[in-house]
Design an enzyme around this catalytic site. Structure first.
Site, PDB file in Angstrom:
ATOM      1  N   HIS A  36       0.833  -1.202   0.000  1.00 44.33           N
ATOM      2  CA  HIS A  36       0.000   0.000   0.000  1.00 44.33           C
ATOM      3  C   HIS A  36       0.869   1.254   0.000  1.00 44.33           C
ATOM      4  O   HIS A  36       1.275   1.728   1.061  1.00 44.33           O
ATOM      5  CB  HIS A  36      -0.897  -0.003   1.229  1.00 44.33           C
ATOM      6  CG  HIS A  36      -1.805  -1.189   1.312  1.00 44.33           C
ATOM      7  ND1 HIS A  36      -1.369  -2.423   1.738  1.00 44.33           N
ATOM      8  CD2 HIS A  36      -3.121  -1.336   1.003  1.00 44.33           C
ATOM      9  CE1 HIS A  36      -2.378  -3.286   1.696  1.00 44.33           C
ATOM     10  NE2 HIS A  36      -3.451  -2.649   1.257  1.00 44.33           N
TER      11      HIS A  36
ATOM     12  N   HIS B  74      -4.078   3.826  -3.371  1.00 48.87           N
ATOM     13  CA  HIS B  74      -4.202   3.145  -2.070  1.00 48.87           C
ATOM     14  C   HIS B  74      -3.309   1.911  -1.983  1.00 48.87           C
ATOM     15  O   HIS B  74      -2.537   1.757  -1.050  1.00 48.87           O
ATOM     16  CB  HIS B  74      -5.660   2.763  -1.814  1.00 48.87           C
ATOM     17  CG  HIS B  74      -5.832   1.764  -0.709  1.00 48.87           C
ATOM     18  ND1 HIS B  74      -5.829   2.127   0.617  1.00 48.87           N
ATOM     19  CD2 HIS B  74      -5.966   0.407  -0.740  1.00 48.87           C
ATOM     20  CE1 HIS B  74      -5.969   1.029   1.358  1.00 48.87           C
ATOM     21  NE2 HIS B  74      -6.055  -0.016   0.560  1.00 48.87           N
TER      22      HIS B  74
ATOM     23  N   GLU C  69     -18.006  -2.928  24.851  1.00 45.31           N
ATOM     24  CA  GLU C  69     -17.228  -4.173  24.974  1.00 45.31           C
ATOM     25  C   GLU C  69     -16.001  -4.153  24.072  1.00 45.31           C
ATOM     26  O   GLU C  69     -14.910  -4.569  24.466  1.00 45.31           O
ATOM     27  CB  GLU C  69     -18.096  -5.391  24.620  1.00 45.31           C
ATOM     28  CG  GLU C  69     -19.281  -5.623  25.556  1.00 45.31           C
ATOM     29  CD  GLU C  69     -20.487  -4.764  25.210  1.00 45.31           C
ATOM     30  OE1 GLU C  69     -20.484  -4.097  24.138  1.00 45.31           O
ATOM     31  OE2 GLU C  69     -21.449  -4.751  26.006  1.00 45.31           O
TER      32      GLU C  69
ATOM     33  N   HIS D  51     -29.204 -13.674  25.356  1.00 43.60           N
ATOM     34  CA  HIS D  51     -28.143 -13.531  26.352  1.00 43.60           C
ATOM     35  C   HIS D  51     -27.443 -14.849  26.685  1.00 43.60           C
ATOM     36  O   HIS D  51     -26.491 -14.852  27.452  1.00 43.60           O
ATOM     37  CB  HIS D  51     -28.720 -12.924  27.642  1.00 43.60           C
ATOM     38  CG  HIS D  51     -28.988 -11.460  27.537  1.00 43.60           C
ATOM     39  ND1 HIS D  51     -29.717 -10.911  26.503  1.00 43.60           N
ATOM     40  CD2 HIS D  51     -28.609 -10.411  28.319  1.00 43.60           C
ATOM     41  CE1 HIS D  51     -29.784  -9.597  26.660  1.00 43.60           C
ATOM     42  NE2 HIS D  51     -29.115  -9.268  27.754  1.00 43.60           N
TER      43      HIS D  51
HETATM   44  C1  LIG Z   1     -11.645  -3.940   9.718  1.00 42.75           C
HETATM   45  C2  LIG Z   1     -11.103  -3.813   8.343  1.00 42.75           C
HETATM   46  N1  LIG Z   1     -11.939  -3.819   7.303  1.00 42.75           N
HETATM   47  C3  LIG Z   1     -11.460  -3.721   6.044  1.00 42.75           C
HETATM   48  C4  LIG Z   1     -10.124  -3.639   5.803  1.00 42.75           C
HETATM   49  C5  LIG Z   1      -9.583  -3.596   4.370  1.00 42.75           C
HETATM   50  N2  LIG Z   1      -9.105  -2.228   4.106  1.00 42.75           N
HETATM   51  C6  LIG Z   1      -7.807  -1.906   4.174  1.00 42.75           C
HETATM   52  S1  LIG Z   1      -7.537  -0.271   3.963  1.00 42.75           S
HETATM   53  C7  LIG Z   1      -9.186   0.019   3.752  1.00 42.75           C
HETATM   54  C8  LIG Z   1      -9.719   1.393   3.576  1.00 42.75           C
HETATM   55  C9  LIG Z   1      -8.785   2.329   2.947  1.00 42.75           C
HETATM   56  O1  LIG Z   1      -9.154   3.640   3.197  1.00 42.75           O
HETATM   57  P1  LIG Z   1      -8.410   4.480   4.293  1.00 42.75           P
HETATM   58  O2  LIG Z   1      -8.556   3.848   5.591  1.00 42.75           O
HETATM   59  O3  LIG Z   1      -8.891   5.876   4.167  1.00 42.75           O
HETATM   60  O4  LIG Z   1      -6.886   4.372   3.866  1.00 42.75           O
HETATM   61  P2  LIG Z   1      -6.185   5.094   2.641  1.00 42.75           P
HETATM   62  O5  LIG Z   1      -6.693   4.424   1.396  1.00 42.75           O
HETATM   63  O6  LIG Z   1      -6.528   6.519   2.703  1.00 42.75           O
HETATM   64  O7  LIG Z   1      -4.741   4.819   2.869  1.00 42.75           O
HETATM   65  C10 LIG Z   1      -9.905  -1.163   3.832  1.00 42.75           C
HETATM   66  C11 LIG Z   1     -11.376  -1.247   3.661  1.00 42.75           C
HETATM   67  C12 LIG Z   1      -9.275  -3.621   6.928  1.00 42.75           C
HETATM   68  N3  LIG Z   1      -7.962  -3.555   6.820  1.00 42.75           N
HETATM   69  N4  LIG Z   1      -9.788  -3.683   8.181  1.00 42.75           N
END
Ligand SMILES: Cc1ncc(C[n+]2csc(CCOP(=O)(O)OP(=O)(O)O)c2C)c(N)n1
Ligand SMILES: [Mg+2]
Length: 690
Positions: free
Chosen positions: A58, A289, A438, A500
């Site tokens: 990334h 990304h 939680e 529960h």
């Molecule tokens: C709980 C969770 N859901 C989904 C993902 C997969 N995922 C990785 S980055 C991302 C979103 C990217 O957007 P952002 O957080 O704004 O990061 P940017 O692209 O700006 O670096 C997702 C959905 C993850 N890592 N964790």
């Protein structure tokens, strides 16, 4: 350059304004700015080269947040790369773990041990500590495993809370540091962030500083396709101070960080950035990304960033500047060491003892004393109450325990005699009211454990362990010591009904690697399970505890911790034809079934199995002997069957749950689902017939 953001918008509420214009990648204002930009470009180059080389990863976040991270590390973060474990270092959490190359570049360039250029070249390869997402324990300086979005910021709340608790005990001279977080759009969209920021705001954790990568991009595109939150207002509503920052203007970032140093509340710095800053066609778009940008895009970025060097080559002036940044904290470190040497020796001894994580000498013996008392007095108590009895002993002897509950204190029995509350502005207490949070609680427990100096435990109804599961999983993955007090562990909770009543939760927790799932049968086993929870520094422990009273089944005292073997023969029978395996509240039923069978001249033995994981670690001989070779097997547990077949074999019987539970007085519910001594005895007889 694509995607240059609009100038920061008009501020609302108590937000501070930082004014600046977005510089081009090459320039960046005066000489100081240019220097910072070159330092940042070293992070960018390493990050994009590593991703390109790995053909995966990334680049967007490292390229976008490089300027912010450079200012943080060069001017604000208190750390000493040569001693990553220095107790009073500032904590740095990359909550957006997908941007791992930013962290690896920072650790490498500042000279942390445990990471080499070779490791970076092997980013995302099995032999490299530079894993896809940062993993705690791989490289010193990775404070927490991140990757599941939202977890890092929520763990950081626990770290910041731990800092305040230890500060209240040991004073400014020994404990006085900040917790910094880089969080992304995704981190703040995740539900757990709500629990975390509202808890931090409530407790006024003013040393928590979140640098929000406000790039308005997620994987699917612009954040506007799925979110309309005013993040500044959201944080303000939760009790934070906020500021908008131009994340590509080093002076603006520095001004905002300087402002945050004296904040009286946790601080959010919303840093407007361009994702993939420097990439000629991908910057500012979701294409930046993830994934290797390709040779052409990388070549274009080198031009835009004015970075003419070969891949993985850092010019000497920049490399030495970064090493100097890594060494700059040595003086603060030395000053701390001096303060420590001049502090009250008793205080220092207590501080060091806390950091060791070792339970005090005599605590094990005190728990053995409790076992002796209980097996003599034979009380009929719920194991949640028995857990309180054990915690009474533990908390009285070990100041490092910090307890809490997600708003179920009277049900979880987590608050012991003399424990005072941790409240806003006064962190001298030992008990946290986590509120109905939680997930936030579980993450905060992890953060406290990671910080060091604290053994954290927290409670909720066991059925809601699902709400905490992603953080519990991280505790198991990281191998950290946390205690989960999970009460109301079956249909035995009765009237509250199937919403529960956990049925699949024991199986689900047992499916998770590196967590010990304990289901003690009485107050003796509960004391043993607590002793084992404290003794295991390499993973969390999950205590499944009853709401309903149980008789004492261990009526003969032994100093030995029998639960440590995971399972043991509780009631023997000469020439036994049947072995009844049971856990927790169903051990009582197993013993009654044994009596019923005895009346029919069928000899049955009972095995209590408080912890499958520990049982699996025993020798094959021990396991075989306990399971009773040649006997017919019956297992009884008020949960689903999943997992039991390995112990009962193809001809064994299982008495337990095959559906969700039902609402009613608990004895009626047990009857309704046929979990009774009679049905266990009947099952034994059919198993005997084969
Ligand atoms: C709980 C969770 N859901 C989904 C993902 C997969 N995922 C990785 S980055 C991302 C979103 C990217 O957007 P952002 O957080 O704004 O990061 P940017 O692209 O700006 O670096 C997702 C959905 C993850 N890592 N964790
Ligand atoms: Mg984003």
């Amino acid at each position: 350059m694509a995607g240059v953001p609009a100038a920061p918008g008009k501020e609302k509420g108590h937000s501070e304004t930082m004014s600046s214009t977005t510089p081009t990648p090459q320039s960046g204002g005066g000489t100081e700015q240019t220097k910072t930009r070159r330092l940042a470009n070293a992070l960018r180059a390493l990050s994009m080269d590593a991703v390109e080389n790995a053909k995966s990863g990334h680049p967007g976040l490292p390229l976008g947040m490089a300027d912010v991270a450079t200012v943080l590390f060069a001017q604000f973060l208190k750390f000493d790369a040569q001693d990553p474990a220095w107790a009073d270092r500032d904590r740095f959490v990359l909550s957006a773990g997908h941007g791992s190359m930013l962290l690896y570049s920072l650790l490498y360039l500042t000279g942390y041990p445990g990471i080499t250029m070779g490791d970076i070249k092997h980013f995302r390869k099995i032999d490299s500590p530079c894993a896809g997402h940062p993993e705690y324990g791989h490289i010193p300086g990775i404070e927490v495993t991140t990757g599941p979005l939202g977890q890092g910021i929520a763990h950081a709340v626990g770290m910041a809370l731990a800092e305040r608790i230890l500060n209240a005990r040991y004073g400014d001279a020994l404990v006085n540091h900040k917790t910094y977080v880089i969080a992304s759009d995704g981190d703040l969209m995740e539900g757990i962030s709500h629990e975390a920021i509202s808890l931090a705001g409530h407790l006024e954790l003013s040393k928590l500083i979140v640098l929000y990568d406000d790039n308005s991009i997620t994987i699917d595109g612009a954040t506007s396709i799925s979110d309309s939150t005013d993040t500044i207002e959201r944080f303000q509503a939760a009790g934070w101070n906020t500021i908008r920052v131009d994340g590509h203007d080093a002076a603006d970032v520095a001004r905002a960080l300087a402002w945050a140093q004296t904040s009286d509340k946790p601080a959010l710095l919303a840093c407007k950035t361009i994702i993939g800053f420097g990439l000629p066609t991908r910057a500012g778009t979701q294409k930046a990304h993830s994934d290797a940008p390709g040779a052409e895009e990388i070549a274009g970025a080198r031009k835009i960033l004015n970075w003419p060097y070969e891949p993985f080559v850092i010019p000497e002036d920049i490399a030495s500047e970064w090493r100097a940044i890594g060494a700059a904290g040595a003086s603060a470190h030395a000053a701390w060491t001096r303060r420590k040497s001049e502090a009250d020796p008793a205080l220092v001894a207590a501080f060091d003892a806390a950091l060791s994580g070792d339970e005090p000498v005599g605590l094990d013996a005190a728990l053995i004393d409790l076992k002796r008392t209980v097996s003599t007095e034979k009380p009929s108590v719920a194991t949640r109450k028995a857990s309180e009895m054990a915690l009474d002993v533990i908390n009285a002897m070990w100041p490092s325990t910090i307890g809490g509950s997600a708003d179920l204190t009277p049900s979880n029995n987590t608050k012991t005699k003399g424990m005072t509350d941790i409240v806003t502005g006064d962190f001298a207490g030992r008990y946290v009211h986590f509120g109905v949070r939680e997930h936030g609680m579980a993450a905060a427990l992890n953060g406290m454990a990671l910080h060091g100096g604290i053994f954290p435990y927290g409670g909720t109804f066991m059925v809601f362990s699902d709400y905490a599961r992603p953080s519990i999983r991280l505790a198991a993955l990281m191998g950290i010591r946390v205690g989960y007090v999970m009460t109301h562990d079956s249909i035995g909770l009765g009237e509250d009904g199937p919403t529960h009543q956990p049925v699949e939760h024991l199986a689900a927790m047992r499916a998770m690697p590196n967590i010990n799932v304990f289901r003690p049968a009485d107050a003796v086993e509960t004391a043993e399970c607590w002793a084992l929870t404290l003794a295991n520094k390499k993973g969390p422990s999950f205590l499944a505890l009853t709401r309903q009273n149980l008789p004492t089944v261990r009526t003969v005292h032994t100093d030995e911790n029998l639960s440590a073997r995971g399972a043991y023969e509780l009631a023997s029978a000469p020439d036994a034809k049947v072995t009844i395996l049971a856990t927790g509240s169903e051990v009582e039923l197993a013993l009654k079934a044994r009596d019923l069978l005895a009346a029919e001249n069928i000899a049955a033995r009972v095995v209590s199995m408080p912890c499958w994981e520990l049982f699996e670690q025993q020798s094959a001989t021990y396991r075989d002997t306990v399971l009773g070779p040649g006997t017919a097997k019956v297992a009884v547990e008020a949960g689903v069957r999943l997992g039991w077949d390995r112990y009962i074999g193809p001809n064994g019987a299982f008495v337990g749950m095959h559906s969700f539970g039902a609402s009613g007085p608990y004895k009626d519910v047990y009857l309704h689902f046929g979990i009774t001594p009679q049905s266990v005895a009947e099952a034994a007889k059919s198993a005997l017939k084969g």
